[in-house]
Design an enzyme around this catalytic site. Structure first.
Site, PDB file in Angstrom:
ATOM      1  N   ASP A  54      36.349  31.805  48.629  1.00 52.05           N
ATOM      2  CA  ASP A  54      37.461  32.488  49.304  1.00 52.05           C
ATOM      3  C   ASP A  54      38.744  32.373  48.470  1.00 52.05           C
ATOM      4  O   ASP A  54      39.789  32.920  48.845  1.00 52.05           O
ATOM      5  CB  ASP A  54      37.658  32.016  50.747  1.00 52.05           C
ATOM      6  N   SER A  55      38.649  31.704  47.313  1.00 45.17           N
ATOM      7  CA  SER A  55      39.733  31.764  46.325  1.00 45.17           C
ATOM      8  C   SER A  55      40.011  33.214  45.935  1.00 45.17           C
ATOM      9  O   SER A  55      41.063  33.515  45.377  1.00 45.17           O
ATOM     10  CB  SER A  55      39.361  30.949  45.073  1.00 45.17           C
ATOM     11  N   ASP A  93      31.390  31.558  50.522  1.00 44.88           N
ATOM     12  CA  ASP A  93      32.277  30.790  51.404  1.00 44.88           C
ATOM     13  C   ASP A  93      32.360  31.385  52.809  1.00 44.88           C
ATOM     14  O   ASP A  93      32.454  32.617  52.966  1.00 44.88           O
ATOM     15  CB  ASP A  93      33.701  30.813  50.830  1.00 44.88           C
ATOM     16  N   LYS A 122      28.979  28.057  52.240  1.00 42.85           N
ATOM     17  CA  LYS A 122      29.796  26.848  52.080  1.00 42.85           C
ATOM     18  C   LYS A 122      30.879  26.808  53.156  1.00 42.85           C
ATOM     19  O   LYS A 122      31.475  27.852  53.451  1.00 42.85           O
ATOM     20  CB  LYS A 122      30.441  26.833  50.684  1.00 42.85           C
ATOM     21  N   GLU A 124      34.316  24.325  54.553  1.00 42.17           N
ATOM     22  CA  GLU A 124      35.222  23.223  54.235  1.00 42.17           C
ATOM     23  C   GLU A 124      35.228  22.186  55.360  1.00 42.17           C
ATOM     24  O   GLU A 124      35.231  22.545  56.537  1.00 42.17           O
ATOM     25  CB  GLU A 124      36.644  23.748  54.024  1.00 42.17           C
ATOM     26  N   GLU A 189      36.414  18.444  45.681  1.00 42.49           N
ATOM     27  CA  GLU A 189      37.546  19.035  44.955  1.00 42.49           C
ATOM     28  C   GLU A 189      38.699  18.041  44.869  1.00 42.49           C
ATOM     29  O   GLU A 189      39.133  17.480  45.892  1.00 42.49           O
ATOM     30  CB  GLU A 189      37.998  20.321  45.687  1.00 42.49           C
TER      31      GLU A 189
HETATM   32  O1  KIV Z   1      37.023  29.218  46.949  1.00 40.66           O
HETATM   33  C1  KIV Z   1      36.694  28.659  45.912  1.00 40.66           C
HETATM   34  O2  KIV Z   1      36.710  29.217  44.819  1.00 40.66           O
HETATM   35  C2  KIV Z   1      36.264  27.269  46.003  1.00 40.66           C
HETATM   36  C3  KIV Z   1      36.166  26.487  44.737  1.00 40.66           C
HETATM   37  C4  KIV Z   1      37.505  26.224  44.197  1.00 40.66           C
HETATM   38  C5  KIV Z   1      35.373  25.250  44.901  1.00 40.66           C
HETATM   39  O3  KIV Z   1      36.018  26.782  47.058  1.00 40.66           O
END
Ligand code: KIV
Length: 271
Positions: A54-55, A93, A122, A124, A189
Site C-alpha cells: 500500500d506504499s 497488502d 499482508k 499490519e 520494518e
Molecule cells: O507497503 C509497502 O510497500 C510495505 C513495505 C514497505 C514492507 O509494506
C-alpha cells in the site's frame, strides 16, 4: 505477454519454496511492484517475492501517507502485477481499515486472491485473532511488525521501533504469537538488527526485513527507493542501486545478488 510466449515452463514460487529457502539458509529477495511492466522486469531478474504494497499510495498516487489507499486500488494493482509475473510469489497488502473485523478481512483478502491473483495477503500489526480466522478460511497470511505506516496518525512519525528492552520484548512476543496464529510469513520494518536476528532465529516462518539488518531470512525494499526515484528524504535503510548500474534491470539484478550474498543491507543501512 509476448515476452513469455516461449517461456511457459517457468515454475511459480510457492510458500513451500520460500520456507525451504529459509531452512537452507538461502536469502529471499523481495521488492514492491505496482504495475505489469515492473512486475515483468523484477520477475525476470529473479526477485523471489513481489509485494504489492500500500506504499503505492505514496509512490504511485502521490498521497502523504498510505491511509487513503482503498481495496479497489489494491485489487487493481495486484491484478496488473500478477499479469506480469511468472515465477515470483505475490503478496498484496490489506489497506487501512480493510481488516478490522475478521469476516471483512477474509472477504477483502479473498478479493485480492480471486480478482488480483495474490498468493498471500499482508496485514499490519499483531492482529492474531484476525490472522487465525483468515488462516482457518484457507487464506495465506503475512504479518507486518515494527514500524507500521498505517498507524502514522497515532505515532506521528516514521521511527525505528523496538529500541528499548521492553519494546523489543513486545515485538518478539508479537512475532511468536503471529506464527502461532498461523501466519506463514512476517515482515519486520525498522527495528534493530539484533532484534530482527532474534526473531528470525526463533520463528520457523520466513522473516523478511526492511531496515532490520542482514540477519533476516530475506529483504524487501520499495522499488522506487532502490532505483533512486522516490521523492523526499531518503530513509537510511534504502540503497540507490542505479548509482552503479546502467539499466533498471542491472540495478535490480545487483540488488538480488547483494541480498543473496548478504552484502545488503550493510551496517550503514541498519539500526
Ligand atoms: O507497503 C509497502 O510497500 C510495505 C513495505 C514497505 C514492507 O509494506
Amino acid at each position: 505477454m509476448s515476452q513469455y510466449a516461449d517461456n511457459s515452463r517457468v515454475k511459480q514460487k510457492t510458500i513451500v519454496d520460500l520456507q525451504q529457502m529459509k531452512l537452507a539458509g538461502q536469502k529471499i529477495s523481495s521488492l514492491t511492484a505496482y504495475d505489469a511492466s515492473f512486475a515483468i522486469l523484477l520477475d525476470q531478474a529473479g526477485v523471489d517475492v513481489l509485494l504489492v504494497g500500500d506504499s503505492l499510495g505514496m509512490v504511485v498516487q502521490g498521497q502523504a501517507s498510505t491511509l487513503p489507499v482503498t481495496m479497489q486500488d489494491m485489487i487493481y494493482h495486484t491484478r496488473v502485477v500478477s499479469r506480469g509475473c511468472q515465477q515470483a510469489f505475490i503478496i498484496a497488502d490489506l489497506p487501512f481499515m480493510s481488516c478490522a473485523i475478521a469476516m471483512q478481512a477474509a472477504e477483502n483478502a479473498a478479493q485480492l486472491i480471486q480478482q488480483g491473483g495474490a498468493h498471500m495477503v499482508k496485514l499490519e500489526g499483531a492482529k492474531t485473532a484476525i490472522i487465525e480466522f483468515m488462516v482457518q478460511q484457507g487464506i495465506p497470511v503475512c504479518a507486518h511488525l515494527g514500524l507500521l505506516p498505517q498507524l502514522i496518525n497515532q505515532s506521528g512519525k516514521y521511527a525505528v521501533q523496538g529500541k528499548e528492552e521492553k519494546a523489543a520484548a513486545r515485538v518478539l512476543a508479537d512475532a511468536i504469537k503471529i506464527e502461532q496464529a498461523g501466519a506463514q510469513m512476517l515482515i519486520v520494518e525498522c527495528i534493530p538488527a539484533a532484534l530482527a536476528q532474534q526473531i528470525s532465529e526463533q520463528l520457523t516462518i520466513p522473516v523478511i526485513g526492511i531496515g532490520a539488518g542482514v540477519h533476516c531470512d530475506g529483504q524487501v525494499l520499495v522499488v522506487y527507493d532502490m532505483l533512486g526515484i522516490s521523492q523526499g528524504r531518503k530513509p537510511r535503510f534504502t540503497k540507490n542501486y542505479m548509482l552503479q548500474a546502467d539499466s533498471i534491470a542491472g540495478a535490480v539484478q545487483a540488488y538480488v545478488t547483494e541480498v543473496k550474498e548478504q552484502i545488503f543491507p550493510a551496517q550503514e543501512h541498519s539500526f
